[in-house]
Motif scaffolding. Structure first.
Motif, short mmCIF file in Angstrom:
data_model
loop_
_atom_site.label_atom_id
_atom_site.label_comp_id
_atom_site.label_asym_id
_atom_site.label_seq_id
_atom_site.Cartn_x
_atom_site.Cartn_y
_atom_site.Cartn_z
N UNK A 7 29.99 37.05 22.01
CA UNK A 7 29.65 36.78 23.41
C UNK A 7 30.78 36.17 24.20
N UNK A 8 31.87 35.80 23.53
CA UNK A 8 32.94 35.09 24.24
C UNK A 8 33.45 35.84 25.46
N UNK A 9 33.63 37.18 25.40
CA UNK A 9 34.14 37.88 26.59
C UNK A 9 33.25 37.73 27.83
N UNK A 10 31.93 37.59 27.61
CA UNK A 10 31.04 37.41 28.76
C UNK A 10 31.43 36.18 29.57
N UNK A 11 31.86 35.14 28.89
CA UNK A 11 32.16 33.88 29.54
C UNK A 11 33.65 33.76 29.88
N UNK A 12 34.52 34.30 29.01
CA UNK A 12 35.95 34.23 29.27
C UNK A 12 36.30 35.04 30.52
N UNK A 13 35.60 36.16 30.74
CA UNK A 13 35.87 37.00 31.90
C UNK A 13 35.26 36.43 33.17
N UNK A 14 34.38 35.46 33.03
CA UNK A 14 33.82 34.78 34.18
C UNK A 14 32.66 35.51 34.82
N UNK A 15 31.46 35.33 34.27
CA UNK A 15 30.27 35.89 34.91
C UNK A 15 30.08 35.20 36.26
N UNK A 16 29.60 35.94 37.26
CA UNK A 16 29.35 35.30 38.57
C UNK A 16 28.40 34.11 38.42
N UNK A 17 28.55 33.13 39.26
CA UNK A 17 27.68 31.97 39.18
C UNK A 17 27.87 31.04 40.35
N UNK A 18 27.06 29.99 40.39
CA UNK A 18 27.16 29.01 41.46
C UNK A 18 26.53 27.71 40.98
N UNK A 19 26.68 26.66 41.78
CA UNK A 19 26.08 25.36 41.49
C UNK A 19 24.85 25.19 42.37
N UNK A 20 23.73 24.90 41.74
CA UNK A 20 22.49 24.68 42.49
C UNK A 20 22.30 23.18 42.69
N UNK A 21 22.19 22.76 43.92
CA UNK A 21 22.04 21.33 44.24
C UNK A 21 20.56 20.98 44.15
N UNK A 22 20.05 20.89 42.92
CA UNK A 22 18.60 20.78 42.69
C UNK A 22 18.15 19.40 42.24
N UNK A 23 19.07 18.44 42.10
CA UNK A 23 18.69 17.15 41.56
C UNK A 23 18.66 16.01 42.56
N UNK A 24 18.61 16.34 43.84
CA UNK A 24 18.69 15.29 44.86
C UNK A 24 17.51 14.32 44.83
N UNK A 25 16.37 14.81 44.37
CA UNK A 25 15.16 13.99 44.30
C UNK A 25 14.69 13.90 42.86
N UNK A 26 14.30 12.72 42.44
CA UNK A 26 13.82 12.53 41.07
C UNK A 26 12.55 13.35 40.82
N UNK A 27 12.38 13.78 39.57
CA UNK A 27 11.26 14.64 39.21
C UNK A 27 9.92 14.02 39.58
N UNK A 28 9.74 12.73 39.30
CA UNK A 28 8.43 12.10 39.57
C UNK A 28 8.09 12.16 41.05
N UNK A 29 9.11 12.08 41.92
CA UNK A 29 8.86 12.16 43.36
C UNK A 29 8.58 13.59 43.80
N UNK A 30 9.23 14.54 43.13
CA UNK A 30 8.97 15.94 43.45
C UNK A 30 7.55 16.35 43.09
N UNK A 31 6.99 15.70 42.07
CA UNK A 31 5.67 16.09 41.57
C UNK A 31 4.53 15.30 42.22
N UNK A 32 4.85 14.18 42.85
CA UNK A 32 3.81 13.32 43.41
C UNK A 32 2.99 14.08 44.46
N UNK A 33 1.67 14.18 44.22
CA UNK A 33 0.78 14.86 45.14
C UNK A 33 0.71 16.36 44.96
N UNK A 34 1.67 16.94 44.22
CA UNK A 34 1.71 18.39 44.01
C UNK A 34 1.24 18.77 42.60
N UNK A 35 1.25 17.79 41.70
CA UNK A 35 0.83 17.99 40.32
C UNK A 35 -0.06 16.82 39.93
#
Length: 314
Positions: A7-35
């Protein structure tokens, strides 16, 4: 190692990707009232913002989203609240019942999509789900069970705040894949992904989140296992992204590591083993690729280790 599983070539060649800014709010706050509050007892909950981001990115309203290892139904609930239709399979009745509660909560809260949870073993996925969803799933979002040190809550009970103890870090049944060896987990996850293929529509995506963890000091490369399992099942890696589970404030990282993660890293550094806190999930995005060949799925673990070696052990 089989030459076809490098599998090394898959990563050495650089698969497309990005950074998801998904951690701005703590999980417990994201779930409050929704779960439901009882949902917090599950040891390996997916961050709702990760499921939300994947659903928004890879589907349109009205489309079908599946989680074959649904837990408390995070993927289903987030799909419903975004106007998609969520469906999930959960092995343990306890978590499936909590997922059903969360589905009902989303419905009562005005979610415009529908949700359904099934109880069963996802290694027989096509037989578990009704025939009318075969070939109709636009997106599969899931995560394998891993890393008990990354799960759970810490409590110091009693008025004297006694010995630190860990809660909600176990899945439940002893035959859960979470308690199998790494090779058995790899084989089981490959079976699950192979069962996803007849459910996907043309052009459908599979999004899997994972992160490495340490077992008795040894780095277990779960993301590598996921990619190898996907390839063995007949999927093709098309993106490798990073989903942050930490916050970012004024260019400074706000870590959201558990007590035991922090303790283990401090102990390792003190012992001369430089380690660091993992503050992201690897997000592996796959699509239908070449048909599975006759390779034995037991070789998946070897391929995962080759990826770990090619990336310097992470």
């Amino acid at each position: 190692m089989e030459p076809g599983l490098d599998l090394a070539p898959l990563f050495a060649d650089g698969s497309p990707g990005s950074v998801w800014l998904t951690g701005q709010t703590a999980s417990r706050d994201l779930r409050r009232g929704r779960y439901t509050p009882e949902s917090m007892q599950h040891p390996g909950k997916m961050l709702p913002t990760i499921a939300r981001y994947a659903i928004r990115t890879y589907t349109a309203p009205g489309e079908l989203v599946l989680d074959p290892m649904a837990g408390i139904g995070t993927t289903i609930v987030e799909a419903m609240r975004l106007g998609r239709h969520g469906i999930g399979v959960e092995y343990e009745p306890r978590w499936a019942n909590l997922a059903a509660d969360n589905i009902r909560l989303a419905q009562s809260d005005g979610a415009t999509g529908t949700g359904q949870i099934y109880t069963g073993d996802s290694r027989t996925l096509p037989a578990l789900l009704p025939s009318n969803v075969h070939g109709q799933v636009a997106l599969i979002v899931t995560s394998p069970p891993y890393g008990p040190s990354t799960h759970g809550h810490v409590r110091t009970p009693g008025p004297r705040r006694g010995k630190v103890r860990k809660l909600h870090h176990k899945y439940g049944r002893a035959d859960n894949l979470a308690y199998r060896s790494h090779a058995e987990l790899a084989d089981g996850f490959t079976e699950i992904l192979a069962g996803c293929l007849p459910l996907l529509r043309p052009g459908g995506h599979v999004v899997i989140t994972a992160r490495p963890y340490r077992r008795h000091g040894e780095l277990i490369d779960i993301p590598g296992m996921v990619v190898a399992a996907g390839v063995a099942a007949g999927l093709e890696l098309v993106e490798e992204c990073i989903a942050l589970i930490c916050g970012v404030r004024d260019d400074v990282i706000i870590p959201r590591a558990s007590f035991f993660q922090q303790k283990n890293v401090r102990d390792a550094i003190a012992a001369g083993d430089p380690q660091w806190l993992v503050q992201h999930e690897d997000v592996l995005v796959l699509k239908l690729g070449l048909k599975p060949d006759s390779r034995n799925t037991s070789d998946v673990g070897l391929a995962a280790r080759s990826r770990s070696d090619s990336r310097g052990g992470r």
